[in-house]
Motif scaffolding. Structure first.
Motif, mmCIF file in Angstrom:
data_model
loop_
_atom_site.group_PDB
_atom_site.id
_atom_site.type_symbol
_atom_site.label_atom_id
_atom_site.label_comp_id
_atom_site.label_asym_id
_atom_site.label_seq_id
_atom_site.Cartn_x
_atom_site.Cartn_y
_atom_site.Cartn_z
ATOM 1 N N PHE A 41 1.003 -1.059 0.144
ATOM 2 C CA PHE A 41 -0.089 -0.087 0.043
ATOM 3 C C PHE A 41 0.861 1.501 -0.210
ATOM 4 O O PHE A 41 0.406 2.340 0.402
ATOM 5 N N TRP A 43 1.828 2.972 -2.474
ATOM 6 C CA TRP A 43 1.465 3.780 -3.544
ATOM 7 C C TRP A 43 0.514 4.980 -2.740
ATOM 8 O O TRP A 43 0.339 6.236 -3.193
ATOM 9 N N ASN A 44 -0.031 4.707 -1.488
ATOM 10 C CA ASN A 44 -0.838 5.736 -0.924
ATOM 11 C C ASN A 44 -0.037 6.362 0.313
ATOM 12 O O ASN A 44 0.267 5.597 1.495
ATOM 13 N N TYR A 47 -1.091 6.075 3.881
ATOM 14 C CA TYR A 47 -1.315 4.521 4.512
ATOM 15 C C TYR A 47 -0.970 4.248 5.568
ATOM 16 O O TYR A 47 0.278 4.451 6.169
ATOM 17 N N GLU A 248 -2.456 -3.504 -5.015
ATOM 18 C CA GLU A 248 -2.672 -3.037 -6.461
ATOM 19 C C GLU A 248 -4.042 -2.993 -6.940
ATOM 20 O O GLU A 248 -4.437 -1.909 -7.414
ATOM 21 N N HIS A 251 -5.503 -0.119 -5.357
ATOM 22 C CA HIS A 251 -4.623 1.266 -5.874
ATOM 23 C C HIS A 251 -5.666 1.493 -7.253
ATOM 24 O O HIS A 251 -5.767 2.533 -7.593
ATOM 25 N N ASP A 255 -7.744 4.930 -8.010
ATOM 26 C CA ASP A 255 -7.391 5.846 -9.253
ATOM 27 C C ASP A 255 -8.713 6.065 -10.075
ATOM 28 O O ASP A 255 -8.949 6.934 -10.863
#
Length: 416
Positions: A41, A43-44, A47, A248, A251, A255
């Motif tokens: 996680f 990507w956030n 998080y 993912e 994610h 998006d």
């Protein structure tokens, strides 16, 4: 098949030092899983994994997770107290409770924990008990049936947790009028799922709701907590979830739904107690008796006091005879000593030939194992041992003693 995280030689040394039964935890595995979750996680930017303390409430385990940048989710004031004493900061503690006592809300406010309200009616209750904080979260229950494709995963309408959509929307409006400034959304719709699709599907529903909240109320959520629900495969097939694929998947939906709505700032939280710890715990027990009647019974020195799930849910836990792993298979029931016929770790189970004195490993006891213990028949809760990264072992909770059992009684003097 399930493979123990401890070797026969290691366990022989550990059982020579610590009497069975005991729960054994794998520090290396715990750290690896925490790092994998955080990476999945990453990507956030906001998080945070808030480990569910109820799964494994031991300060040593919590310290390991804090070192791995995890927070904690608490359900009671005692869990809040433990987490606070361990050193978690206010931003690292979430309080998700139901049927909550006023003093619990007051203590959560005192230490600055993020309060996640379970019921619309709790808004007025919290205001009276401790005041409305600037940051608050609401727990959503959509009702109906939660399914993935044609597979029914759970029945939220039967759950005592959470509030309806109408209550949720009214709740945010009320909280804003009462001075709250930062808002979160929480939901738990299915338990112990073994599929990479649960979190992305749940996230999609909650992300749509976040957009609706913005459009109808003018409130932009700051965080969405996907709660728990990602489980482990207790079966011998051992087909575990892929946390990287799950991260993912969330994610992708993030998006797709939040970013176009101008909500790309929302932080994602999780509460993966079972996923984080279950597979990194073994209940280690020795065989005391072998009994032949209509079945062959293997009587061990552990019982449902030490691991309740098989008795309570008829749950499967894989068992390894580490003393004789390659012996001929026999059909047995593996049982404890309680005066209850459901005190069985396994029924009609294929176990390598087992004799008195053999050491058995009951797998996947690292979450909801020790923590669900109790004292029926005067049986005492076991010790907890940590298998350290360097291969050593140390006690992180001693076994209960008769003195512990009698210590809360009035009119009874243990020493006489």
């Amino acid at each position: 098949m399930k493979t123990p995280f401890v070797t026969k030689e290691q366990l022989e040394a550990i059982t020579a030092q610590f009497p069975t039964p005991f729960h054994l935890y794998d520090e290396k595995g715990i750290r690896e899983t925490a790092r994998a979750v955080n990476k999945a996680f990453s990507w956030n930017p906001g998080y945070k994994e808030f480990f569910a303390v109820k799964a494994t409430p031991n300060p040593t385990i919590l310290k390991i997770l804090r070192e791995e940048n995890c927070g904690v989710d608490c359900a009671t004031d005692v869990e809040l107290l433990m987490s606070h004493k361990v050193g978690f900061t206010s931003k690292e503690i979430s309080f998700t409770s139901n049927d909550t006592r006023p003093e619990e809300f007051a203590y959560a406010r005192e230490i600055g924990a993020t309060i996640n309200l379970d019921a619309y009616e709790d808004i007025a209750f919290l205001e009276k008990a401790a005041g409305i904080p600037e940051k608050v979260s609401l727990r959503f229950n959509p009702g109906g049936v939660f399914s993935l494709g044609t597979d029914i995963m759970d029945h939220p309408e039967e759950s005592k947790f959470g509030m309806t959509k109408a209550q949720l929307l009214q709740g945010y409006q009320d909280l804003k009028e009462k001075g709250a400034k930062s808002f979160g959304l929480h939901a738990f719709l299915a338990s112990n799922t073994v599929t990479n699709d649960y979190y992305p599907t749940l996230a999609g529903q909650l992300f749509d709701l976040a957009v609706e909240i913005k459009e109808t109320l003018g409130i932009e959520l700051d965080f969405i907590n996907l709660s728990g629900g990602i489980g482990v495969d207790y079966s011998p097939e051992n087909r575990q979830n892929d946390i990287a694929a799950i991260g993912e998947g969330v994610h992708r939906v993030f998006d797709e739904k939040l970013v176009p709505a101008g909500l790309g700032h929302i932080s994602i939280y999780t509460e993966l107690g079972r996923y984080m710890l279950a597979s990194h715990g073994h209940l280690v027990t020795k065989v005391l008796h072998v009994k032949e009647t209509y079945r062959r019974y293997i009587g061990v020195d552990a019982c449902a006091v030490n691991l309740l799930r098989p008795a309570m849910y008829d749950a499967y836990h894989h068992i390894t005879n580490i003393t004789n792993p390659d012996g001929p298979l026999e059909t047995v029931d593996v049982v404890g000593s309680l005066c209850e016929n459901n005190d069985k770790f396994a029924k009609n189970y294929q176990l390598p030939h087992t004799e008195i004195g053999d050491t058995l490993i009951i797998h996947d006891s690292g979450a909801h194992g020790f923590s669900m213990g109790y004292n029926y028949n005067g049986r005492l809760r076991s010790a907890e041992i940590l298998l350290e990264e360097n291969g050593g072992a140390r006690m992180i909770r001693r076994a209960e003693t008769p003195e512990d059992y009698f210590s809360t009684l009035y009119g009874f003097d243990f020493d006489k």
